[in-house]
Scaffold this motif. Structure first.
Motif, PDB file in Angstrom:
ATOM      1  N   GLU A   1     -34.569  -8.105   4.870  1.00 16.18           N
ATOM      2  CA  GLU A   1     -34.765  -8.628   6.228  1.00 16.18           C
ATOM      3  C   GLU A   1     -33.526  -8.399   7.094  1.00 16.18           C
ATOM      4  OE1 GLU A   1     -35.761 -12.730   5.606  1.00 16.18           O
ATOM      5  OE2 GLU A   1     -37.800 -12.249   4.929  1.00 16.18           O
ATOM      6  N   ARG A   2     -32.341  -8.643   6.527  1.00 12.37           N
ATOM      7  CA  ARG A   2     -31.106  -8.535   7.304  1.00 12.37           C
ATOM      8  C   ARG A   2     -30.671  -7.085   7.533  1.00 12.37           C
ATOM      9  NH1 ARG A   2     -30.655 -13.196   4.409  1.00 12.37           N
ATOM     10  NH2 ARG A   2     -29.627 -12.325   2.578  1.00 12.37           N
ATOM     11  N   TYR A   3     -30.995  -6.190   6.588  1.00 13.13           N
ATOM     12  CA  TYR A   3     -30.567  -4.791   6.679  1.00 13.13           C
ATOM     13  C   TYR A   3     -31.756  -3.870   6.412  1.00 13.13           C
ATOM     14  CZ  TYR A   3     -26.350  -7.489   6.141  1.00 13.13           C
ATOM     15  OH  TYR A   3     -25.386  -8.452   6.302  1.00 13.13           O
ATOM     16  N   PRO A   4     -32.729  -3.863   7.315  1.00 10.49           N
ATOM     17  CA  PRO A   4     -33.957  -3.101   7.073  1.00 10.49           C
ATOM     18  C   PRO A   4     -33.760  -1.590   6.979  1.00 10.49           C
ATOM     19  CG  PRO A   4     -33.905  -3.923   9.334  1.00 10.49           C
ATOM     20  CD  PRO A   4     -32.742  -4.540   8.606  1.00 10.49           C
ATOM     21  N   SER A   5     -32.658  -1.086   7.485  1.00 15.19           N
ATOM     22  CA  SER A   5     -32.416   0.356   7.404  1.00 15.19           C
ATOM     23  C   SER A   5     -31.764   0.761   6.079  1.00 15.19           C
ATOM     24  CB  SER A   5     -31.537   0.817   8.571  1.00 15.19           C
ATOM     25  OG  SER A   5     -30.243   0.247   8.465  1.00 15.19           O
ATOM     26  N   ARG A   6     -31.411  -0.211   5.252  1.00 13.01           N
ATOM     27  CA  ARG A   6     -30.748   0.071   3.965  1.00 13.01           C
ATOM     28  C   ARG A   6     -31.742  -0.077   2.824  1.00 13.01           C
ATOM     29  NH1 ARG A   6     -24.905  -0.766   4.051  1.00 13.01           N
ATOM     30  NH2 ARG A   6     -25.067   0.347   2.083  1.00 13.01           N
ATOM     31  N   LEU A   7     -31.561   0.729   1.783  1.00 17.82           N
ATOM     32  CA  LEU A   7     -32.388   0.639   0.583  1.00 17.82           C
ATOM     33  C   LEU A   7     -31.481   0.146  -0.549  1.00 17.82           C
ATOM     34  CD1 LEU A   7     -35.216   1.025  -0.436  1.00 17.82           C
ATOM     35  CD2 LEU A   7     -34.709   3.427  -0.860  1.00 17.82           C
ATOM     36  N   LEU A   8     -31.427  -1.181  -0.711  1.00 14.03           N
ATOM     37  CA  LEU A   8     -30.501  -1.843  -1.631  1.00 14.03           C
ATOM     38  C   LEU A   8     -31.263  -2.620  -2.699  1.00 14.03           C
ATOM     39  CD1 LEU A   8     -28.194  -3.340   1.136  1.00 14.03           C
ATOM     40  CD2 LEU A   8     -27.688  -1.319  -0.263  1.00 14.03           C
ATOM     41  N   VAL A   9     -30.729  -2.578  -3.920  1.00 15.53           N
ATOM     42  CA  VAL A   9     -31.263  -3.390  -5.015  1.00 15.53           C
ATOM     43  C   VAL A   9     -30.101  -4.242  -5.523  1.00 15.53           C
ATOM     44  CG1 VAL A   9     -32.343  -3.397  -7.298  1.00 15.53           C
ATOM     45  CG2 VAL A   9     -32.935  -1.599  -5.644  1.00 15.53           C
ATOM     46  N   PRO A  10     -30.041  -5.520  -5.134  1.00 16.62           N
ATOM     47  CA  PRO A  10     -28.919  -6.372  -5.535  1.00 16.62           C
ATOM     48  C   PRO A  10     -28.986  -6.738  -7.011  1.00 16.62           C
ATOM     49  CG  PRO A  10     -30.545  -7.678  -4.396  1.00 16.62           C
ATOM     50  CD  PRO A  10     -31.025  -6.249  -4.323  1.00 16.62           C
ATOM     51  N   PHE A  11     -27.789  -6.970  -7.588  1.00 15.03           N
ATOM     52  CA  PHE A  11     -27.756  -7.410  -8.985  1.00 15.03           C
ATOM     53  C   PHE A  11     -26.665  -8.433  -9.262  1.00 15.03           C
ATOM     54  CE2 PHE A  11     -25.023  -3.715  -8.834  1.00 15.03           C
ATOM     55  CZ  PHE A  11     -23.924  -4.095  -9.581  1.00 15.03           C
ATOM     56  N   ALA A  12     -25.677  -8.576  -8.390  1.00 12.10           N
ATOM     57  CA  ALA A  12     -24.595  -9.535  -8.638  1.00 12.10           C
ATOM     58  C   ALA A  12     -24.053 -10.040  -7.307  1.00 12.10           C
ATOM     59  CB  ALA A  12     -23.475  -8.879  -9.442  1.00 12.10           C
ATOM     60  N   ARG A  13     -23.428 -11.232  -7.367  1.00 15.80           N
ATOM     61  CA  ARG A  13     -22.793 -11.776  -6.175  1.00 15.80           C
ATOM     62  C   ARG A  13     -21.471 -12.421  -6.570  1.00 15.80           C
ATOM     63  NH1 ARG A  13     -22.560 -17.175  -5.194  1.00 15.80           N
ATOM     64  NH2 ARG A  13     -23.606 -18.496  -6.705  1.00 15.80           N
ATOM     65  N   ARG A  14     -20.566 -12.476  -5.610  1.00 20.89           N
ATOM     66  CA  ARG A  14     -19.303 -13.181  -5.815  1.00 20.89           C
ATOM     67  C   ARG A  14     -19.504 -14.631  -5.429  1.00 20.89           C
ATOM     68  NH1 ARG A  14     -13.794 -10.394  -5.960  1.00 20.89           N
ATOM     69  NH2 ARG A  14     -13.120 -12.528  -5.641  1.00 20.89           N
ATOM     70  N   ILE A  15     -18.969 -15.531  -6.239  1.00 19.07           N
ATOM     71  CA  ILE A  15     -19.136 -16.957  -5.965  1.00 19.07           C
ATOM     72  C   ILE A  15     -18.185 -17.451  -4.881  1.00 19.07           C
ATOM     73  CG2 ILE A  15     -20.053 -17.453  -8.257  1.00 19.07           C
ATOM     74  CD1 ILE A  15     -17.243 -18.595  -8.961  1.00 19.07           C
ATOM     75  N   ASP A  16     -17.169 -16.662  -4.543  1.00 19.27           N
ATOM     76  CA  ASP A  16     -16.176 -17.095  -3.564  1.00 19.27           C
ATOM     77  C   ASP A  16     -16.325 -16.419  -2.201  1.00 19.27           C
ATOM     78  OD1 ASP A  16     -15.390 -14.601  -4.485  1.00 19.27           O
ATOM     79  OD2 ASP A  16     -13.259 -15.098  -4.564  1.00 19.27           O
ATOM     80  N   SER A  17     -17.430 -15.696  -2.019  1.00 18.45           N
ATOM     81  CA  SER A  17     -17.660 -15.019  -0.742  1.00 18.45           C
ATOM     82  C   SER A  17     -19.146 -14.667  -0.621  1.00 18.45           C
ATOM     83  CB  SER A  17     -16.804 -13.752  -0.637  1.00 18.45           C
ATOM     84  OG  SER A  17     -17.310 -12.742  -1.486  1.00 18.45           O
ATOM     85  N   ASP A  18     -19.479 -13.947   0.425  1.00 19.63           N
ATOM     86  CA  ASP A  18     -20.853 -13.484   0.615  1.00 19.63           C
ATOM     87  C   ASP A  18     -21.030 -12.055   0.118  1.00 19.63           C
ATOM     88  OD1 ASP A  18     -21.933 -15.806   1.729  1.00 19.63           O
ATOM     89  OD2 ASP A  18     -21.231 -15.287   3.735  1.00 19.63           O
ATOM     90  N   ALA A  19     -20.159 -11.598  -0.768  1.00 18.56           N
ATOM     91  CA  ALA A  19     -20.255 -10.240  -1.304  1.00 18.56           C
ATOM     92  C   ALA A  19     -21.387 -10.147  -2.321  1.00 18.56           C
ATOM     93  CB  ALA A  19     -18.937  -9.828  -1.946  1.00 18.56           C
TER      94      ALA A  19
END
Length: 118
Positions: free
Chosen positions: A51-69
């Motif tokens: 929704e936020r980046y409709p022009s990107r084709l991303l498959v998330p798998f991990a996140r940082r707990i100390d940021s929005d990375a």
């Protein structure tokens, strides 16, 4: 909880790498500050990134707990490439880092873990 997305959430032709499946099998899911996304959190992040980046084709798998990375396979770059996205940034400003593949990202995640504890 499942760290793999169902086919309904995956782009056509995307397959999880053997290395990623091995990380999961070895239970290497908490590399503080990085955490492997699982279950509902994984689904929510996947839907949110689309929704936020409709022009990107991303498959998330991990996140940082100390940021929005969020670490994602970046299918726009190459199916092996990993992009670290600053989620919730304005479109066009989200890209933070890029790695050639999951092993390169994993090496950095281990370095981040070592630095995080100091």
């Amino acid at each position: 909880m499942d760290p793999l997305l169902d086919a309904q959430f995956l782009p056509s032709g995307f397959h999880y790498s053997g290395f990623y499946k091995r990380l999961i099998a070895l239970n290497l899911t908490n590399l503080e500050p990085w955490r492997i996304l699982q279950g509902q959190m994984l689904i929510q992040r996947t839907v949110g990134l689309r929704e936020r980046y409709p022009s990107r084709l991303l498959v998330p798998f991990a996140r940082r707990i100390d940021s929005d990375a969020v670490a994602c396979w970046d299918l726009d770059a190459d199916c092996d490439a990993i992009s670290v996205i600053h989620d919730f940034a304005n479109s066009g400003w989200e890209q933070r880092e890029r790695y050639d593949d999951l092993t390169c990202w994993f090496r950095q995640a281990v370095e981040d873990m070592i630095e995080f504890e100091q």
